[in-house]
Scaffold this motif. Structure first.
Motif, PDB file in Angstrom:
ATOM      1  N   LYS A  37       0.829  -1.212   0.000  1.00 25.25           N
ATOM      2  CA  LYS A  37       0.000   0.000   0.000  1.00 25.25           C
ATOM      3  C   LYS A  37       0.860   1.257   0.000  1.00 25.25           C
ATOM      4  CE  LYS A  37      -1.780   1.614   3.792  1.00 25.25           C
ATOM      5  NZ  LYS A  37      -2.512   1.702   5.079  1.00 25.25           N
ATOM      6  N   GLU A 187      -5.509   0.356  -3.556  1.00 26.13           N
ATOM      7  CA  GLU A 187      -6.840  -0.062  -3.120  1.00 26.13           C
ATOM      8  C   GLU A 187      -6.912  -1.560  -2.871  1.00 26.13           C
ATOM      9  OE1 GLU A 187      -9.229   1.462  -6.262  1.00 26.13           O
ATOM     10  OE2 GLU A 187      -9.544   3.418  -5.281  1.00 26.13           O
ATOM     11  N   ARG A 188      -6.195  -2.359  -3.664  1.00 21.49           N
ATOM     12  CA  ARG A 188      -6.194  -3.808  -3.429  1.00 21.49           C
ATOM     13  C   ARG A 188      -5.581  -4.138  -2.073  1.00 21.49           C
ATOM     14  NH1 ARG A 188      -4.757  -4.184  -8.941  1.00 21.49           N
ATOM     15  NH2 ARG A 188      -2.554  -4.373  -8.355  1.00 21.49           N
ATOM     16  N   ARG A 190      -5.294  -2.091   0.539  1.00 15.24           N
ATOM     17  CA  ARG A 190      -6.188  -1.574   1.589  1.00 15.24           C
ATOM     18  C   ARG A 190      -7.383  -2.491   1.791  1.00 15.24           C
ATOM     19  NH1 ARG A 190      -9.878   3.043  -0.349  1.00 15.24           N
ATOM     20  NH2 ARG A 190     -10.695   1.145  -1.333  1.00 15.24           N
ATOM     21  N   ASP A 191      -7.999  -2.932   0.686  1.00 19.99           N
ATOM     22  CA  ASP A 191      -9.182  -3.787   0.781  1.00 19.99           C
ATOM     23  C   ASP A 191      -8.841  -5.149   1.387  1.00 19.99           C
ATOM     24  OD1 ASP A 191     -10.558  -1.731  -0.355  1.00 19.99           O
ATOM     25  OD2 ASP A 191     -10.714  -2.628  -2.346  1.00 19.99           O
ATOM     26  N   LYS A 192      -7.627  -5.620   1.161  1.00 17.47           N
ATOM     27  CA  LYS A 192      -7.218  -6.893   1.768  1.00 17.47           C
ATOM     28  C   LYS A 192      -7.170  -6.765   3.284  1.00 17.47           C
ATOM     29  CE  LYS A 192      -3.627 -10.452   1.605  1.00 17.47           C
ATOM     30  NZ  LYS A 192      -2.346 -10.876   0.979  1.00 17.47           N
ATOM     31  N   ILE A 194      -8.924  -4.750   5.035  1.00 15.94           N
ATOM     32  CA  ILE A 194     -10.312  -4.622   5.502  1.00 15.94           C
ATOM     33  C   ILE A 194     -10.991  -5.981   5.556  1.00 15.94           C
ATOM     34  CG2 ILE A 194     -12.583  -3.680   4.914  1.00 15.94           C
ATOM     35  CD1 ILE A 194     -11.121  -1.257   3.721  1.00 15.94           C
ATOM     36  N   LEU A 195     -10.915  -6.744   4.480  1.00 13.56           N
ATOM     37  CA  LEU A 195     -11.632  -8.015   4.401  1.00 13.56           C
ATOM     38  C   LEU A 195     -11.156  -9.012   5.451  1.00 13.56           C
ATOM     39  CD1 LEU A 195     -11.871  -8.454   0.518  1.00 13.56           C
ATOM     40  CD2 LEU A 195     -13.749  -8.019   2.108  1.00 13.56           C
ATOM     41  N   MET A 227     -12.443   0.853   7.716  1.00 15.49           N
ATOM     42  CA  MET A 227     -11.933   1.413   6.466  1.00 15.49           C
ATOM     43  C   MET A 227     -10.972   2.570   6.734  1.00 15.49           C
ATOM     44  SD  MET A 227     -15.495   1.356   4.281  1.00 15.49           S
ATOM     45  CE  MET A 227     -14.805   2.273   2.909  1.00 15.49           C
TER      46      MET A 227
END
Length: 429
Positions: A37, A187-188, A190-192, A194-195, A227
């Motif tokens: 990130k 974003e990938r 960051r989203d990892k 989060i998930l 988030m």
């Protein structure tokens, strides 16, 4: 309403099923994900530092931060101001990074090497969301993304001094594609984060059940906190993301309970004091069946007696008339109350007459003052509005609305006809 509740619960169950598919990351996996990130963010900073057009825009940004910081009265959309203030708070004159910002401005003014400017940019430790927005804005009109922060910066740019206003040259096709890929890479990662921590939201939200806030709302606010944590987390500071995000999730849910779970909203620190005092009282009563005095409670809490009594009086014990009686029905508390929903004819006529008299006396006020008074007390056939809402309608600051309100009330207070109306109303009330 029943179908809406069922749909919401189904969506919540589907989200929980998704969360179960992603186990918590170990320490090394968190570091590797967060490194991806911040590597993407550093490359975006390099794009700003190594391009002459982008450096020119950065110089205007620094000049605006030093001479024309965002002013709430200049924003038609107040949410944009608060969003921008959150992103820029450390860069202001009173922020911890004001010196580093001045060093960057000096490097840009003296046209130092791009490597030096990149180093100065990195020393600012800008939020990732702000870096992405700066790239979007500095990339010119060909940039296809439109983040909320970028929109706020564009609104702020209208107030930049002429010396700072620079029309950003559009990205070329190659630069545009590279910026888009870097943002997607950020974003990938960051989203990892989060998930793989989504299940924490359900765990923390479960502790706040029974606080007059629906569980799906608690989960939603907890996800927003998660988030924000994923955006701000930096593995280089040495702590785990699972620990870091716990505080953000907990804070977001507690704020949701404080804002939505009671009829009267108090600041967070006041709510915490209220909860602490009542928790201490319950502990004392569990040790002894006899209720302890307020003095003993004040000593246990380390507060003065007056302060303790003041806080104890703030407990939200009220219930909304529109609160549902049952979870699976439309019946509300107000439906069980006896009485006529409409006032008497005499009362309605009296209020209408009083309103007409006030409107005639308000003609002596300036148009803006009339609008503020009418809006504050609902004399314009609308619901009474707050100073913040009126400030947004008039595109001015809340302080300006307060001054207009005070000036109008002082004029009306000196009006003998208004004083006479008030005395008659008070005698008949």
């Amino acid at each position: 309403m029943q179908r809406t509740l069922d749909t919401s619960e189904q969506e919540l169950e589907a989200l929980f099923g998704t969360a179960r598919q992603f186990p918590l990351l170990d320490s090394e996996q968190e570091k590797e994900t967060d490194r991806e990130k911040w590597d993407a963010v550093d490359e975006l900073l390099a794009m700003l530092a190594h391009d002459a057009n982008r450096r020119q825009w950065l110089a205007g940004f620094c000049a605006a931060m030093q001479d024309s910081a965002p002013d709430i009265g200049r924003f038609a959309n107040r949410e944009q101001y608060f969003l921008l203030r959150r992103e820029l708070q450390e860069l202001g004159k009173k922020g911890t990074l004001s010196t580093a910002l001045a060093a960057l401005a000096e490097s840009l003014r003296k046209r130092r090497a791009p490597s030096t400017i990149f180093r100065d940019l990195r020393s600012l430790a800008l939020p990732a969301t702000l870096v992405i927005a700066m790239v979007e804005v500095a990339g010119g009109p060909t940039e296809s993304r439109h983040s909320a922060v970028a929109g706020a910066i564009r609104s702020w740019m209208r107030d930049w001094p002429d010396s700072a206003r620079v029309a950003a040259a559009p990205f070329g096709h190659r630069e545009h594609r590279r910026a888009r890929l870097l943002i997607q890479r950020y974003e990938r990662a960051r989203d990892k984060l989060i998930l793989h921590n989504l299940r924490l939201v359900f765990t923390i939200a479960g502790k706040y059940r029974g606080r007059n806030v629906p569980f799906p709302d608690l989960v939603q606010d907890g996800i927003l906190g998660l988030m924000r944590a994923a955006e701000k987390y930096d593995y280089r500071k040495g702590f785990r993301f699972s620990t870091y995000c716990f505080n953000w999730i907990n804070q977001a849910i507690r704020r949701s309970v404080g804002e939505s779970g009671a009829l009267i909203r108090y600041p967070n620190h006041v709510q915490e004091q209220v909860s602490r005092l009542y928790r201490l009282r319950l502990e004392q009563e569990s040790l002894s069946p006899r209720r302890r005095s307020d003095q003993a409670l004040a000593q246990a809490a380390g507060l003065s007696l007056d302060k303790t009594r003041e806080i104890l009086q703030l407990r939200n014990l009220g219930t909304s008339l529109h609160a549902p009686l049952f979870e699976d029905g439309d019946l509300q508390l107000v439906d069980t109350l006896a009485g006529d929903a409409f006032g008497s004819t005499e009362e309605a006529a009296e209020k209408a007459s009083l309103k007409r008299c006030l409107e005639r006396q308000m003609r002596s006020l300036d148009p803006t003052e009339r609008r503020v008074v009418s809006g504050r007390w609902g004399l314009d056939e609308q619901q009474p509005r707050s100073r913040a809402e009126l400030a947004e309608e008039l595109a001015v600051s809340r302080e300006w609305v307060r001054q207009l309100e005070q000036s109008a009330l002082e004029k009306l207070a000196r009006n003998p006809r208004v004083r006479s109306l008030f005395n008659d109303y008070r005698e008949n009330a």
